[in-house]
Design a protein around this motif. Sequence first.
Motif, PDB file in Angstrom:
ATOM      1  N   MET A 129      -7.276   2.240  11.072  1.00 36.82           N
ATOM      2  CA  MET A 129      -6.900   1.806   9.745  1.00 36.82           C
ATOM      3  C   MET A 129      -7.465   0.396   9.534  1.00 36.82           C
ATOM      4  N   THR A 130      -8.067   0.224   8.389  1.00 37.66           N
ATOM      5  CA  THR A 130      -8.700  -1.057   8.099  1.00 37.66           C
ATOM      6  C   THR A 130      -7.680  -2.061   7.563  1.00 37.66           C
ATOM      7  N   PRO A 131      -7.970  -3.347   7.722  1.00 38.80           N
ATOM      8  CA  PRO A 131      -7.085  -4.363   7.139  1.00 38.80           C
ATOM      9  C   PRO A 131      -6.948  -4.203   5.628  1.00 38.80           C
ATOM     10  N   LEU A 132      -8.016  -3.800   4.961  1.00 37.01           N
ATOM     11  CA  LEU A 132      -7.960  -3.595   3.516  1.00 37.01           C
ATOM     12  C   LEU A 132      -6.976  -2.486   3.159  1.00 37.01           C
ATOM     13  N   MET A 133      -6.996  -1.408   3.930  1.00 40.56           N
ATOM     14  CA  MET A 133      -6.080  -0.298   3.679  1.00 40.56           C
ATOM     15  C   MET A 133      -4.631  -0.754   3.896  1.00 40.56           C
ATOM     16  N   LEU A 134      -4.400  -1.538   4.926  1.00 40.66           N
ATOM     17  CA  LEU A 134      -3.048  -2.055   5.176  1.00 40.66           C
ATOM     18  C   LEU A 134      -2.580  -2.953   4.034  1.00 40.66           C
ATOM     19  N   ARG A 135      -3.448  -3.845   3.592  1.00 38.53           N
ATOM     20  CA  ARG A 135      -3.086  -4.730   2.472  1.00 38.53           C
ATOM     21  C   ARG A 135      -2.779  -3.918   1.223  1.00 38.53           C
ATOM     22  N   GLN A 136      -3.606  -2.901   0.982  1.00 39.13           N
ATOM     23  CA  GLN A 136      -3.403  -2.057  -0.199  1.00 39.13           C
ATOM     24  C   GLN A 136      -2.048  -1.360  -0.127  1.00 39.13           C
ATOM     25  N   LEU A 137      -1.722  -0.799   1.024  1.00 45.92           N
ATOM     26  CA  LEU A 137      -0.453  -0.096   1.183  1.00 45.92           C
ATOM     27  C   LEU A 137       0.729  -1.038   0.972  1.00 45.92           C
ATOM     28  N   TRP A 138       0.723  -2.202   1.625  1.00 44.72           N
ATOM     29  CA  TRP A 138       1.863  -3.106   1.524  1.00 44.72           C
ATOM     30  C   TRP A 138       1.954  -3.731   0.143  1.00 44.72           C
ATOM     31  N   SER A 139       0.845  -3.930  -0.515  1.00 45.17           N
ATOM     32  CA  SER A 139       0.866  -4.402  -1.893  1.00 45.17           C
ATOM     33  C   SER A 139       1.517  -3.348  -2.787  1.00 45.17           C
ATOM     34  N   LEU A 140       1.160  -2.096  -2.564  1.00 45.63           N
ATOM     35  CA  LEU A 140       1.756  -0.989  -3.309  1.00 45.63           C
ATOM     36  C   LEU A 140       3.269  -0.961  -3.093  1.00 45.63           C
ATOM     37  N   ILE A 141       3.687  -1.099  -1.858  1.00 43.01           N
ATOM     38  CA  ILE A 141       5.118  -1.078  -1.537  1.00 43.01           C
ATOM     39  C   ILE A 141       5.838  -2.231  -2.238  1.00 43.01           C
ATOM     40  N   GLU A 142       5.233  -3.395  -2.231  1.00 44.41           N
ATOM     41  CA  GLU A 142       5.855  -4.569  -2.862  1.00 44.41           C
ATOM     42  C   GLU A 142       5.952  -4.439  -4.386  1.00 44.41           C
ATOM     43  N   THR A 143       5.030  -3.716  -4.997  1.00 39.91           N
ATOM     44  CA  THR A 143       5.022  -3.609  -6.458  1.00 39.91           C
ATOM     45  C   THR A 143       5.712  -2.354  -6.984  1.00 39.91           C
ATOM     46  N   THR A 144       6.084  -1.461  -6.100  1.00 42.13           N
ATOM     47  CA  THR A 144       6.755  -0.228  -6.512  1.00 42.13           C
ATOM     48  C   THR A 144       8.231  -0.503  -6.743  1.00 42.13           C
ATOM     49  N   GLN A 145       8.777   0.089  -7.787  1.00 39.16           N
ATOM     50  CA  GLN A 145      10.200  -0.072  -8.076  1.00 39.16           C
ATOM     51  C   GLN A 145      11.031   0.375  -6.880  1.00 39.16           C
ATOM     52  N   SER A 146      12.022  -0.410  -6.559  1.00 39.20           N
ATOM     53  CA  SER A 146      12.874  -0.123  -5.404  1.00 39.20           C
ATOM     54  C   SER A 146      13.486   1.268  -5.467  1.00 39.20           C
ATOM     55  N   GLY A 147      13.863   1.681  -6.664  1.00 39.63           N
ATOM     56  CA  GLY A 147      14.498   2.984  -6.816  1.00 39.63           C
ATOM     57  C   GLY A 147      13.651   4.133  -6.312  1.00 39.63           C
ATOM     58  N   ILE A 148      12.355   4.062  -6.533  1.00 44.16           N
ATOM     59  CA  ILE A 148      11.459   5.112  -6.052  1.00 44.16           C
ATOM     60  C   ILE A 148      11.467   5.143  -4.532  1.00 44.16           C
TER      61      ILE A 148
END
Length: 73
Positions: free
Chosen positions: A1-20
């Motif tokens: 897994m690339t660092p870019l993929m990790l950043r993308q995933l964690w950015s997604l998690i941080e911006t996704t509504q908690s309820g989801i």
Amino acid sequence: MTPLMLRQLWSLIETTQSGILLTLDDTALVQWLLRQVKAERSLDHDETDVLANYIQSKLSLIRDIAQERGVRC
């Protein structure tokens, strides 16, 4: 897994509504996150498997982050 993929995933998690992140069961949450990442970048079969396994291993952390964010809001 690339660092870019990790950043993308964690950015997604941080911006996704908690309820989801908190209401989906484990399998649905892994699949939902995979779909979101795939919508932004192309993943081959091996990358998809690695990312799915990584997400699965971090589900408790993902839910903890979402729950903490929900409490602060």
